[in-house]
Design an enzyme around this catalytic site. Structure first.
Site, PDB file in Angstrom:
ATOM      1  N   ASP A 147      -0.101   2.889 -11.715  1.00 31.42           N
ATOM      2  CA  ASP A 147       0.851   3.906 -11.253  1.00 31.42           C
ATOM      3  C   ASP A 147       1.420   4.674 -12.449  1.00 31.42           C
ATOM      4  O   ASP A 147       2.052   4.080 -13.345  1.00 31.42           O
ATOM      5  CB  ASP A 147       2.011   3.254 -10.484  1.00 31.42           C
ATOM      6  CG  ASP A 147       1.602   2.780  -9.094  1.00 31.42           C
ATOM      7  OD1 ASP A 147       0.448   3.024  -8.692  1.00 31.42           O
ATOM      8  OD2 ASP A 147       2.454   2.169  -8.421  1.00 31.42           O
ATOM      9  N   ALA A 165      -2.335  -4.559  -4.015  1.00 26.52           N
ATOM     10  CA  ALA A 165      -1.818  -5.445  -5.068  1.00 26.52           C
ATOM     11  C   ALA A 165      -0.323  -5.689  -4.898  1.00 26.52           C
ATOM     12  O   ALA A 165       0.160  -6.814  -5.096  1.00 26.52           O
ATOM     13  CB  ALA A 165      -2.110  -4.836  -6.438  1.00 26.52           C
ATOM     14  N   ASN A 166       0.417  -4.653  -4.532  1.00 29.79           N
ATOM     15  CA  ASN A 166       1.867  -4.844  -4.330  1.00 29.79           C
ATOM     16  C   ASN A 166       2.127  -5.856  -3.213  1.00 29.79           C
ATOM     17  O   ASN A 166       3.033  -6.694  -3.306  1.00 29.79           O
ATOM     18  CB  ASN A 166       2.544  -3.528  -3.931  1.00 29.79           C
ATOM     19  CG  ASN A 166       2.487  -2.484  -5.032  1.00 29.79           C
ATOM     20  OD1 ASN A 166       2.299  -2.807  -6.193  1.00 29.79           O
ATOM     21  ND2 ASN A 166       2.652  -1.220  -4.649  1.00 29.79           N
ATOM     22  N   ASN A 179       4.716   2.699   9.328  1.00 23.56           N
ATOM     23  CA  ASN A 179       5.947   3.494   9.252  1.00 23.56           C
ATOM     24  C   ASN A 179       5.839   4.632  10.275  1.00 23.56           C
ATOM     25  O   ASN A 179       4.856   4.719  11.029  1.00 23.56           O
ATOM     26  CB  ASN A 179       6.212   3.985   7.817  1.00 23.56           C
ATOM     27  CG  ASN A 179       5.148   4.955   7.327  1.00 23.56           C
ATOM     28  OD1 ASN A 179       4.410   5.542   8.112  1.00 23.56           O
ATOM     29  ND2 ASN A 179       5.058   5.123   6.019  1.00 23.56           N
ATOM     30  N   THR A 199       8.426   0.341  10.786  1.00 23.15           N
ATOM     31  CA  THR A 199       9.478   0.441   9.765  1.00 23.15           C
ATOM     32  C   THR A 199      10.064   1.854   9.776  1.00 23.15           C
ATOM     33  O   THR A 199       9.338   2.842   9.874  1.00 23.15           O
ATOM     34  CB  THR A 199       8.924   0.088   8.366  1.00 23.15           C
ATOM     35  OG1 THR A 199       7.893   1.016   8.005  1.00 23.15           O
ATOM     36  CG2 THR A 199       8.351  -1.316   8.332  1.00 23.15           C
ATOM     37  N   GLY A 229      16.056   0.683   9.252  1.00 17.96           N
ATOM     38  CA  GLY A 229      15.645  -0.668   9.604  1.00 17.96           C
ATOM     39  C   GLY A 229      14.238  -0.748  10.165  1.00 17.96           C
ATOM     40  O   GLY A 229      13.380   0.065   9.832  1.00 17.96           O
ATOM     41  N   ASP A 259       5.660  -2.244   0.935  1.00 17.95           N
ATOM     42  CA  ASP A 259       4.787  -3.355   0.521  1.00 17.95           C
ATOM     43  C   ASP A 259       5.590  -4.643   0.383  1.00 17.95           C
ATOM     44  O   ASP A 259       5.118  -5.728   0.749  1.00 17.95           O
ATOM     45  CB  ASP A 259       4.113  -3.013  -0.816  1.00 17.95           C
ATOM     46  CG  ASP A 259       3.279  -1.747  -0.738  1.00 17.95           C
ATOM     47  OD1 ASP A 259       2.719  -1.470   0.344  1.00 17.95           O
ATOM     48  OD2 ASP A 259       3.195  -1.029  -1.752  1.00 17.95           O
TER      49      ASP A 259
HETATM   50  O1  RIB Z   1       3.031   1.670  -1.685  1.00 18.45           O
HETATM   51  C1  RIB Z   1       3.205   2.064  -3.014  1.00 18.45           C
HETATM   52  C2  RIB Z   1       1.882   2.236  -3.685  1.00 18.45           C
HETATM   53  O2  RIB Z   1       1.184   3.305  -3.099  1.00 18.45           O
HETATM   54  C3  RIB Z   1       1.962   2.588  -5.157  1.00 18.45           C
HETATM   55  O3  RIB Z   1       2.059   1.446  -5.978  1.00 18.45           O
HETATM   56  C4  RIB Z   1       0.720   3.432  -5.390  1.00 18.45           C
HETATM   57  O4  RIB Z   1      -0.236   2.823  -6.184  1.00 18.45           O
HETATM   58  C5  RIB Z   1       0.182   3.730  -3.997  1.00 18.45           C
HETATM   59  O5  RIB Z   1      -0.933   3.016  -3.716  1.00 18.45           O
END
Ligand code: RIB
Length: 286
Positions: free
Chosen positions: A12, A41-42, A179, A207, A212, A239
């Site tokens: 990012d 990954a997040n 969302n 979401t 909320g 995430d």
């Molecule tokens: O949800 C956030 C993510 O969206 C960021 O980290 C970016 O890499 C995108 O994938």
């Protein structure tokens, strides 16, 4: 229960701006930082921070080793992440003074995962395990179908939304997390009823940002508010919510308990800069 997350890993590139650039406008940024990110990954990082047993599968390029090391350092099992010569995915993120963002994605290695790698990862999981998917990698429909046939519980977060999502086998989804933008793209309306018509047997979480989250399953429906916080950077909040919510469900919490904790985790996330780096540890939520 083991959780397999087959998803993106991004670098990012974050720019702090006064306002999000308008069409044709050139603006200056007051700071630039590089963070680990990617919705996949997040979400794995959030699962691990919430203390789930999570395996991340995906693909990075030669410059992506640090992302893999970072996930491993958080306790994510990274044995199913492949390396390739294709550049690692990246995201160009503007964050304005209210913490709102605008993201441009370059998918890179995330969008060229071969089916051999997908099948090899899935082969380690079966009935009783869970698959988590977003929409930042290739072959989502194939993965969803193959995992459902192996008996995995399927959790889908169709983000970022694109028209291809409407053709995914949504009837096989057990847990859908969207969302409002994704709900409208998918169902034509940001309502639980519209989403339930597409995924009749699924648990659904809608979401709503600062308003909320709404939840519906075949047996219950409720809304939980979010606490008011001063947002610094909303990147990664969704995430964080997903990782904590799934870990709670996998650990046997009720949907309401798990969702309440996930909302608290997301609220902490938005008070910090960055995506993966802003996800709180479970002991920060007490
Ligand atoms: O949800 C956030 C993510 O969206 C960021 O980290 C970016 O890499 C995108 O994938």
């Amino acid at each position: 229960m083991k959780i397999l997350n087959l998803g993106s890993l991004n670098i990012d590139l974050v720019y702090q701006v006064e306002h999000i650039a308008r069409p044709g406008e050139t603006i200056a940024s007051s700071s630039h930082q590089v963070f680990a990110g990617g919705k996949g990954a997040n979400q794995s990082a959030a699962l691990a921070r919430a203390s789930a047993s999570v395996f991340h599968a995906g693909q990075v390029g030669p410059e992506g080793q640090w992302l893999v090391d970072k996930l491993a350092g958080l306790g994510v099992d990274v044995q199913h992440i492949r390396f390739s010569d294709i550049p690692t995915g990246h995201a160009i993120i503007q964050v304005d003074r209210h913490g709102q963002n605008s993201i441009v994605l370059f998918a890179g290695a995330n969008a060229q995962i071969n089916r051999g790698a997908i099948d090899a990862a899935l082969a380690h999981f079966g009935r009783g395990d869970m698959l988590l998917l977003q929409n930042e990698i290739n072959d989502v429909a194939y993965i969803l179908t193959a995992a459902a046939e192996r008996g995995l519980t399927i959790c889908l977060n169709p983000a970022p939304f694109g028209p291809e999502v409407c053709a995914y086998p949504l009837e096989r989804v057990d847990l859908l997390i969207v969302n409002e933008t994704e709900a409208i793209g998918l169902a034509g309306a940001s309502t639980l009823a519209a989403l339930a018509a597409l995924c009749p047997r699924a648990q659904i979480a809608l979401t709503l940002g600062a308003a909320g989250v709404q939840y519906r399953s075949p047996t219950e429906e409720f809304h939980l508010p979010a606490p008011h916080v001063e947002a610094v950077d909303t990147t990664g909040a969704g995430d964080t919510f997903i990782g904590y919510f799934l870990q709670g469900l996998a650990a046997g919490m009720t949907a309401r308990e798990s969702m309440a904790r996930a909302i608290r985790a997301a609220a902490v996330c938005v008070t910090r800069p960055g995506a993966m780096d802003s996800i709180p540890a479970a002991n920060e939520l007490d």
